[in-house]
Write an enzyme that holds these catalytic residues in place. Structure first.
Site, PDB file in Angstrom:
ATOM      1  N   GLY A 239      41.799  49.167  40.250  1.00 52.60           N
ATOM      2  CA  GLY A 239      40.886  48.053  40.025  1.00 52.60           C
ATOM      3  C   GLY A 239      40.040  48.121  38.772  1.00 52.60           C
ATOM      4  O   GLY A 239      39.296  47.178  38.479  1.00 52.60           O
ATOM      5  N   ARG A 292      46.372  48.293  36.025  1.00 52.50           N
ATOM      6  CA  ARG A 292      45.961  47.541  34.842  1.00 52.50           C
ATOM      7  C   ARG A 292      45.313  48.448  33.784  1.00 52.50           C
ATOM      8  O   ARG A 292      45.574  48.318  32.597  1.00 52.50           O
ATOM      9  CB  ARG A 292      44.951  46.471  35.269  1.00 52.50           C
ATOM     10  CG  ARG A 292      44.606  45.468  34.190  1.00 52.50           C
ATOM     11  CD  ARG A 292      43.469  44.549  34.656  1.00 52.50           C
ATOM     12  NE  ARG A 292      43.674  43.998  35.965  1.00 52.50           N
ATOM     13  CZ  ARG A 292      44.292  42.826  36.199  1.00 52.50           C
ATOM     14  NH1 ARG A 292      44.727  42.102  35.204  1.00 52.50           N
ATOM     15  NH2 ARG A 292      44.453  42.394  37.439  1.00 52.50           N
ATOM     16  N   CYS A 359      58.452  22.908  32.108  1.00 49.16           N
ATOM     17  CA  CYS A 359      58.058  21.585  32.574  1.00 49.16           C
ATOM     18  C   CYS A 359      56.990  21.679  33.657  1.00 49.16           C
ATOM     19  O   CYS A 359      57.237  21.385  34.839  1.00 49.16           O
ATOM     20  CB  CYS A 359      59.291  20.842  33.073  1.00 49.16           C
ATOM     21  SG  CYS A 359      60.529  20.760  31.783  1.00 49.16           S
ATOM     22  N   TYR A 388      50.947  43.320  34.735  1.00 46.83           N
ATOM     23  CA  TYR A 388      51.138  42.032  35.416  1.00 46.83           C
ATOM     24  C   TYR A 388      51.703  41.000  34.439  1.00 46.83           C
ATOM     25  O   TYR A 388      51.361  39.821  34.487  1.00 46.83           O
ATOM     26  CB  TYR A 388      49.835  41.571  36.093  1.00 46.83           C
ATOM     27  CG  TYR A 388      49.291  42.654  37.002  1.00 46.83           C
ATOM     28  CD1 TYR A 388      49.946  42.986  38.173  1.00 46.83           C
ATOM     29  CD2 TYR A 388      48.156  43.400  36.654  1.00 46.83           C
ATOM     30  CE1 TYR A 388      49.497  44.018  38.978  1.00 46.83           C
ATOM     31  CE2 TYR A 388      47.698  44.438  37.462  1.00 46.83           C
ATOM     32  CZ  TYR A 388      48.370  44.745  38.617  1.00 46.83           C
ATOM     33  OH  TYR A 388      47.924  45.764  39.415  1.00 46.83           O
TER      34      TYR A 388
HETATM   35  C1  PLP Z   1      47.425  46.397  42.943  1.00 44.88           C
HETATM   36  C2  PLP Z   1      46.912  47.619  43.585  1.00 44.88           C
HETATM   37  C3  PLP Z   1      46.383  48.635  42.800  1.00 44.88           C
HETATM   38  C4  PLP Z   1      46.248  48.548  41.299  1.00 44.88           C
HETATM   39  O1  PLP Z   1      45.264  47.642  40.892  1.00 44.88           O
HETATM   40  P1  PLP Z   1      44.810  47.584  39.372  1.00 44.88           P
HETATM   41  O2  PLP Z   1      43.758  46.556  39.346  1.00 44.88           O
HETATM   42  O3  PLP Z   1      45.998  47.209  38.567  1.00 44.88           O
HETATM   43  O4  PLP Z   1      44.286  48.927  39.010  1.00 44.88           O
HETATM   44  C5  PLP Z   1      45.962  49.793  43.434  1.00 44.88           C
HETATM   45  N1  PLP Z   1      46.047  49.923  44.780  1.00 44.88           N
HETATM   46  C6  PLP Z   1      46.549  48.951  45.558  1.00 44.88           C
HETATM   47  C7  PLP Z   1      46.626  49.169  47.021  1.00 44.88           C
HETATM   48  C8  PLP Z   1      46.991  47.768  44.993  1.00 44.88           C
HETATM   49  O5  PLP Z   1      47.483  46.812  45.766  1.00 44.88           O
END
Ligand code: PLP
Length: 430
Positions: A239, A292, A359, A388
């Site tokens: 996250g 990310r 489109c 992503y």
């Molecule tokens: C998507 C996800 C992540 C990674 O999230 P990022 O924002 O890309 O770091 C980590 N753990 C779980 C369970 C996820 O679904």
């Protein structure tokens, strides 16, 4: 920081000119910087050095085999969300014993495959799933290592489609129900080994506060689970947010130094400084699941301008990439900085919409944005497209997948060939 910058008026990835890659391989084209991927991984690893930890890269952010292999070679584990992602990790040379398996809807086939491969932990999202896992493991004569995902009901203050830690999201088990669930599992589910606890409150978090709030809320719970059930790890999820607005400038240390504490986006050093003291005495291995943060700023999507269309209300720059190649603007209102591959000679700006050929009215990369002027035939880069991006590409409008290139120093390798039209229709029958 990242490996993209202008050199003598041309945009480079490490020591390779993006214009030369576009000419050789065509557009749209994804280009990744290997040193950036490795740098992000290593910086996170150092920031957490004060606590026993392991980084499980979230494969879904960018699952190209060469990206996975590069991270595996640096010691990464992997967080997977499907049997397909486990298959990729194994193909890339990753170790299943360092894989965690997340997601609310694991199928029997996926569970059997992951049990046979010996993954580190199933990160389970409901009691129903835990009971089913127990049943399947029993049928195979195996013990399934598991952690339950706790939903701490913390507001991640991010886009609603990527917030996952509130009670109204489909993810995890309510905070208040976890302790009883572990009691019942220990008493009634002989084929489950309770190995840890997992959480992940959302994606693209640009403030440390929700991370601190969630960690502090869950510490008493995880401490008591360790005492009662001997769990060995706590995954605090991924996250960590990245820069999207000013990506190119943020490649240099001077840009970070020029920002005051309050203007500066969350840095990985700050993340470590705030969280390590709170985690280091728990006696648990801390798992991190960044996607990310590792891959986002390590990639760009190069696209060519096809037409300039002057409408009565707007000017449209029509490019050869579409929402099928990069869906983040359409899906999450995602912002990608747009820069010409040839450095603009003036500071003149033109208000434009950059749109694709699909489109759909949602097929745009920006609207009413002031950009340096670029003309049909010129190439531009959509920055921060490493996470992503390609993984969400589709063949909508029967458009082949773009190619992917991995740059390492002065070397550029095609790590995925551009799809041909024959590839697109393969498997269809008349
Ligand atoms: C998507 C996800 C992540 C990674 O999230 P990022 O924002 O890309 O770091 C980590 N753990 C779980 C369970 C996820 O679904």
């Amino acid at each position: 920081m990242h490996g993209f910058s202008y050199r003598n008026g041309e945009l480079f990835c490490e020591n390779v000119s993006l214009q030369s890659l576009a000419e050789e391989h065509g557009t749209p084209l994804y280009v990744y910087s290997g040193s950036t991927l490795v740098d992000h991984f290593s910086r996170l690893d150092s920031a957490l050095s004060g606590v026993s930890h392991e980084i499980a890269y979230a494969v879904k952010a960018n699952s190209n085999l060469s990206v996975l292999r590069l991270l595996a070679s640096k010691g990464a584990g992997f967080d997977i969300v499907s049997g397909g992602e486990l298959f990729r990790v194994i193909k890339a040379g990753g170790d299943p014993a360092h894989c965690t398996f997340a997601g609310v809807g694991k199928t029997r086939e996926e569970i059997v495959y992951a049990l046979e491969q010996g993954i580190y932990s199933f990160n389970v999202e409901s009691e129903e799933e835990l009971r089913y896992l127990n049943q399947v493991a029993g049928e195979l004569g195996k013990i399934a290592p598991a952690a339950v995902r706790v939903n701490p009901n913390v507001d991640a203050k991010t886009h609603k489609y990527i917030s996952t830690g509130k009670s109204e999201n489909k993810f995890g088990v309510d905070f208040g129900a976890i302790a009883d669930l572990y009691e019942r599992a220990a008493a009634e589910l002989p084929n489950i080994k309770l190995r840890g606890l997992q959480m992940h409150i959302g994606s693209q978090l640009t403030s440390i506060d929700p991370f601190i709030e969630a960690v502090e809320k869950v510490i008493p719970l995880v401490t008591s689970l360790k005492e009662k059930h001997g769990i060995e790890f706590w995954s605090i999820g991924g996250g960590i947010g990245i820069v999207y607005e000013d990506t190119l400038a943020s490649g240099s240390p001077e840009w970070w130094a020029s920002k005051s504490e309050s203007e500066r986006p969350l840095t990985i050093e700050k993340y470590g400084e705030e969280l390590v003291p709170r985690l280091k005495d728990l006696g648990l291995k801390i798992l991190l699941e960044p996607g990310r943060y590792i891959a986002g700023n390590a990639g760009v999507l190069i696209t060519r301008c096809l037409y300039e269309k002057k409408g009565s209300a707007k000017t449209f720059k029509i490019v050869d990439a579409g929402m099928n190649d990069l869906i983040r603007p359409a899906l999450y209102e995602g912002h990608h900085e747009i820069v010409p591959l040839t450095e603009p000679k003036t500071s003149d700006r033109l208000k434009v919409d950059v749109v694709g050929p699909i489109c759909e009215s949602g097929d745009f990369f920006c609207q009413n944005r002031e950009l340096p002027d670029f003309q049909p035939g010129e190439n531009i880069a959509l920055m921060s497209a490493g996470a992503y991006g390609f993984v969400m590409a589709s063949n909508y409008n029967t458009r082949p997948f773009p190619a992917e290139i991995l740059v390492q120093g002065g070397e550029a390798k095609v790590v995925r060939k551009r799809q041909t039209l024959e590839d697109v229709i393969a498997g269809e029958e008349l």
